[in-house]
Motif scaffolding. Structure first.
Motif, PDB file in Angstrom:
ATOM      1  N   SER A   1       0.845  -1.183   0.000  1.00 38.76           N
ATOM      2  CA  SER A   1       0.000   0.000   0.000  1.00 38.76           C
ATOM      3  C   SER A   1       0.884   1.238   0.000  1.00 38.76           C
ATOM      4  N   ARG A   2       0.265   2.394  -0.061  1.00 39.04           N
ATOM      5  CA  ARG A   2       1.034   3.628  -0.089  1.00 39.04           C
ATOM      6  C   ARG A   2       1.746   3.889   1.230  1.00 39.04           C
ATOM      7  N   PHE A   3       1.391   3.159   2.278  1.00 41.81           N
ATOM      8  CA  PHE A   3       2.033   3.351   3.573  1.00 41.81           C
ATOM      9  C   PHE A   3       3.357   2.601   3.668  1.00 41.81           C
ATOM     10  N   THR A   4       3.670   1.757   2.694  1.00 44.23           N
ATOM     11  CA  THR A   4       4.843   0.898   2.767  1.00 44.23           C
ATOM     12  C   THR A   4       5.938   1.326   1.806  1.00 44.23           C
ATOM     13  N   THR A   5       5.637   2.181   0.838  1.00 42.53           N
ATOM     14  CA  THR A   5       6.650   2.594  -0.120  1.00 42.53           C
ATOM     15  C   THR A   5       7.756   3.385   0.572  1.00 42.53           C
ATOM     16  N   PRO A   6       8.952   3.460  -0.048  1.00 39.81           N
ATOM     17  CA  PRO A   6      10.059   4.203   0.569  1.00 39.81           C
ATOM     18  C   PRO A   6       9.646   5.604   0.957  1.00 39.81           C
TER      19      PRO A   6
ATOM     20  N   THR B   1       9.908  -2.233   8.313  1.00 41.07           N
ATOM     21  CA  THR B   1       9.825  -1.969   6.874  1.00 41.07           C
ATOM     22  C   THR B   1       8.505  -2.443   6.264  1.00 41.07           C
ATOM     23  N   HIS B   2       7.733  -3.233   7.001  1.00 42.67           N
ATOM     24  CA  HIS B   2       6.429  -3.762   6.578  1.00 42.67           C
ATOM     25  C   HIS B   2       6.544  -4.915   5.594  1.00 42.67           C
ATOM     26  N   TYR B   3       7.736  -5.410   5.295  1.00 40.52           N
ATOM     27  CA  TYR B   3       7.859  -6.561   4.421  1.00 40.52           C
ATOM     28  C   TYR B   3       8.928  -7.510   4.953  1.00 40.52           C
ATOM     29  N   PHE B   4       8.909  -8.733   4.439  1.00 39.81           N
ATOM     30  CA  PHE B   4       9.825  -9.787   4.877  1.00 39.81           C
ATOM     31  C   PHE B   4      11.157  -9.623   4.169  1.00 39.81           C
ATOM     32  N   CYS B   5      12.244  -9.698   4.933  1.00 44.50           N
ATOM     33  CA  CYS B   5      13.579  -9.545   4.356  1.00 44.50           C
ATOM     34  C   CYS B   5      14.565 -10.404   5.121  1.00 44.50           C
ATOM     35  N   GLY B   6      15.279 -11.251   4.411  1.00 47.54           N
ATOM     36  CA  GLY B   6      16.369 -12.013   4.999  1.00 47.54           C
ATOM     37  C   GLY B   6      17.692 -11.406   4.587  1.00 47.54           C
ATOM     38  N   TYR B   7      18.592 -11.185   5.542  1.00 46.97           N
ATOM     39  CA  TYR B   7      19.860 -10.530   5.236  1.00 46.97           C
ATOM     40  C   TYR B   7      20.969 -11.129   6.096  1.00 46.97           C
ATOM     41  N   GLU B   8      22.143 -11.329   5.507  1.00 44.60           N
ATOM     42  CA  GLU B   8      23.297 -11.824   6.238  1.00 44.60           C
ATOM     43  C   GLU B   8      24.347 -10.719   6.323  1.00 44.60           C
ATOM     44  N   HIS B   9      24.708 -10.350   7.549  1.00 46.58           N
ATOM     45  CA  HIS B   9      25.675  -9.279   7.769  1.00 46.58           C
ATOM     46  C   HIS B   9      27.091  -9.760   7.439  1.00 46.58           C
ATOM     47  N   PRO B  10      28.023  -8.821   7.208  1.00 49.81           N
ATOM     48  CA  PRO B  10      29.386  -9.211   6.833  1.00 49.81           C
ATOM     49  C   PRO B  10      30.058 -10.169   7.804  1.00 49.81           C
TER      50      PRO B  10
ATOM     51  N   GLY C   1      28.629 -12.600   9.268  1.00 49.75           N
ATOM     52  CA  GLY C   1      27.938 -13.877   9.229  1.00 49.75           C
ATOM     53  C   GLY C   1      26.653 -13.925  10.025  1.00 49.75           C
ATOM     54  N   THR C   2      26.349 -12.874  10.798  1.00 50.71           N
ATOM     55  CA  THR C   2      25.111 -12.843  11.577  1.00 50.71           C
ATOM     56  C   THR C   2      23.908 -12.701  10.648  1.00 50.71           C
ATOM     57  N   LYS C   3      22.922 -13.559  10.830  1.00 49.54           N
ATOM     58  CA  LYS C   3      21.727 -13.517   9.988  1.00 49.54           C
ATOM     59  C   LYS C   3      20.629 -12.693  10.658  1.00 49.54           C
ATOM     60  N   GLU C   4      19.887 -11.958   9.837  1.00 49.59           N
ATOM     61  CA  GLU C   4      18.785 -11.131  10.332  1.00 49.59           C
ATOM     62  C   GLU C   4      17.558 -11.341   9.466  1.00 49.59           C
ATOM     63  N   THR C   5      16.402 -11.393  10.102  1.00 57.45           N
ATOM     64  CA  THR C   5      15.126 -11.466   9.397  1.00 57.45           C
ATOM     65  C   THR C   5      14.256 -10.303   9.833  1.00 57.45           C
ATOM     66  N   SER C   6      13.855  -9.477   8.879  1.00 50.50           N
ATOM     67  CA  SER C   6      12.877  -8.422   9.139  1.00 50.50           C
ATOM     68  C   SER C   6      11.498  -8.990   8.800  1.00 50.50           C
ATOM     69  N   VAL C   7      10.602  -8.998   9.789  1.00 55.75           N
ATOM     70  CA  VAL C   7       9.302  -9.641   9.605  1.00 55.75           C
ATOM     71  C   VAL C   7       8.316  -8.671   8.975  1.00 55.75           C
ATOM     72  N   SER C   8       7.303  -9.225   8.360  1.00 53.32           N
ATOM     73  CA  SER C   8       6.293  -8.432   7.658  1.00 53.32           C
ATOM     74  C   SER C   8       5.274  -7.855   8.635  1.00 53.32           C
ATOM     75  N   THR C   9       4.560  -6.844   8.170  1.00 56.92           N
ATOM     76  CA  THR C   9       3.433  -6.317   8.924  1.00 56.92           C
ATOM     77  C   THR C   9       2.270  -7.307   8.875  1.00 56.92           C
ATOM     78  N   VAL C  10       1.361  -7.205   9.849  1.00 50.70           N
ATOM     79  CA  VAL C  10       0.186  -8.085   9.872  1.00 50.70           C
ATOM     80  C   VAL C  10      -1.100  -7.303   9.645  1.00 50.70           C
ATOM     81  N   ASN C  11      -0.971  -6.044   9.229  1.00 51.17           N
ATOM     82  CA  ASN C  11      -2.138  -5.184   9.062  1.00 51.17           C
ATOM     83  C   ASN C  11      -2.406  -4.969   7.580  1.00 51.17           C
ATOM     84  N   TRP C  12      -3.657  -5.211   7.154  1.00 50.59           N
ATOM     85  CA  TRP C  12      -4.037  -4.984   5.766  1.00 50.59           C
ATOM     86  C   TRP C  12      -3.812  -3.532   5.340  1.00 50.59           C
ATOM     87  N   ARG C  13      -3.768  -2.639   6.272  1.00 49.57           N
ATOM     88  CA  ARG C  13      -3.563  -1.235   5.925  1.00 49.57           C
ATOM     89  C   ARG C  13      -2.177  -1.014   5.313  1.00 49.57           C
ATOM     90  N   ASN C  14      -1.228  -1.869   5.664  1.00 49.53           N
ATOM     91  CA  ASN C  14       0.150  -1.696   5.206  1.00 49.53           C
ATOM     92  C   ASN C  14       0.505  -2.578   4.016  1.00 49.53           C
TER      93      ASN C  14
END
Length: 437
Positions: free
Chosen positions: A319-324, A373-382, A384-397
């Protein structure tokens, strides 16, 4: 003839009513459970042959964004009902004893105690199966909850109202799971350490500049929690105990003085002493160094969102609430990769790079979970530490919200994404039933 026409009208009204009731039952109840059952079956298949026993399952979500005063009541009711049904069904079928909500609980922070009470009434109706910041065993439901503060929950204002409801803004705790060996004769308890940080004090959303103090107090809280749980990882034993017994189980690392004149120097000394202790501990075969799970609202530094893998940043579902923030909707969209290929703004969309290095160097987490960020993202830091950004649970986003299931064991962390009911499916079924009626 007139009697026949009346019967036809009644039959049509009855049919339309049944179709309407069926569509409401499908969209507002049954399909939420269908999505949860689908997720549970998929996870059972993936976990088959992988589970080793002694594991802790945790449901992780972010950015509920409960609307504040003056919002559209119909819009508020529709989306909060969807969250209540979707999250309740998912928690029931996945049977998770722990639940983490990684910030942005509210869309607009409460300004008074009366507003907070109104918010909490709605929050309690959504998460009726959860337990947070309460010591009353008689009120203990199915899942233990930990709720983090986000930038929308504070926005530079006092955090006292939030802390009074959900507990400390930074700190540490353990999640536990039991393993039965040899029937009921031997019981083994798996303890996984978890650290949570107030990222408002680590970013430019809340310009208080409390980076060192926040990290220091979280570190002390972790030391105290390890002492309480009798952990073996750099536990600080008192000088009196050492003098009395003449021995100590692990090298003692003095806790830094968070109220001293230079907290950064104290933290650097702690890291040096801890590294020396690590070398000693690694030479002992019977000691296993445990690394914590780190919970944040704002993610750690990553240079670009194109580095996310996997991710679900597709503009058809946002939605428009999630764009950069502050940027054009299509300007940074890459049609070949289907993601927003833009550089993250340090201090707002992600934490600053120097703050990230301090966090990783100080806590050395085994896995990081964040939101914002309102979306799912998997990322590995330099490192080796892994990070997961979880998604929003609201239809508004976003129209296809999701939850994240994490399975922790002593030696591994497995992360799975489960889709909730899509708003587009709901619209389609209502339109189809309306056409049939």
């Amino acid at each position: 003839m007139e009697l026949t026409m009346r019967k036809q009208v009644k039959l049509k009204l009855l049919f339309a009513t049944l179709i309407l009731l069926l569509s409401v039952f499908l969209n507002e109840f049954l399909l939420h459970h269908a999505m949860a059952i689908r997720c549970a079956l998929s996870l059972a298949k993936k976990e088959k042959g992988v589970r080793t026993g002694g594991e802790v399952r945790v449901l992780i979500v972010g950015d509920t964004h409960l609307l504040g005063p003056g919002s559209n009541p119909i819009d508020r009711l529709r989306r909060e009902w969807a969250m209540q049904q979707g999250l309740g069904a998912t928690r029931y079928w996945l049977d998770t004893p722990y639940f983490f909500l990684l910030g942005d609980v509210f869309d607009v922070p409460p300004l008074s105690q009366s507003q907070m009470e109104t918010y909490m009434g709605r929050f309690s109706s959504i998460f009726w199966w959860g337990r947070w910041n309460s010591d009353e065993e008689s009120l203990r439901p199915a899942s233990e909850m930990k709720v983090l503060i986000g930038n929308h929950d504070s926005r530079g204002r006092s955090d006292d109202l939030f802390a009074a409801q959900f507990g400390p803004l930074s700190g540490s705790f353990y999640v536990e799971g039991e393993v039965v060996r040899n029937g009921e004769k031997e019981m083994d308890v798996v303890k996984i350490p978890v650290i949570f940080l107030n990222t408002n004090a680590l970013s430019t959303w809340d310009r208080r500049g409390q980076v060192e103090n926040t990290l220091c107090h979280a570190l002390v809280a972790w030391e105290n929690e390890r002492e309480r749980k009798k952990g073996r990882y750099f536990t600080s034993y008192s000088v009196e105990r050492e003098k009395r017994t003449g021995t100590r189980k692990t090298p003692r690392v003095p806790v830094p003085d968070c109220d001293g004149p230079d907290v950064q120097i104290a933290l650097n000394k702690y890291i040096q002493d801890r590294n020396k202790a690590t070398e000693v501990e690694n030479n002992k075969d019977d000691v296993k160094i445990e690394r914590p799970i780190l919970l944040l609202h704002i993610p750690l530094f990553r240079p670009s969102e194109s580095a996310c893998s996997p991710t679900d940043v597709h503009k058809d579902f946002l939605s428009r609430f999630t764009t950069p923030r502050g940027r054009g909707y299509d300007t940074f969209y890459n049609e070949s990769t289907h993601i927003f290929d833009y550089s993250s703004i340090p201090g707002k969309e992600v934490l600053d790079e120097d703050v990230t290095q301090k966090i990783l160097g100080l806590f050395h987490p085994r896995y990081v979970f964040s939101a914002h960020t309102h979306y799912f993202c998997g990322y590995e830091h330099p490192d080796g530490t892994k990070e997961t950004s979880v998604s929003t649970v609201n239809w508004r986003n976003r129209r296809d919200p999701s939850v994240t299931l994490a399975v922790f064991s002593r030696d591994s962390t497995r992360v799975y994404k489960c889709l909730l009911l899509s708003e587009g499916v709901v619209y389609f079924i209502y339109e189809l039933c309306g056409a049939l009626a």
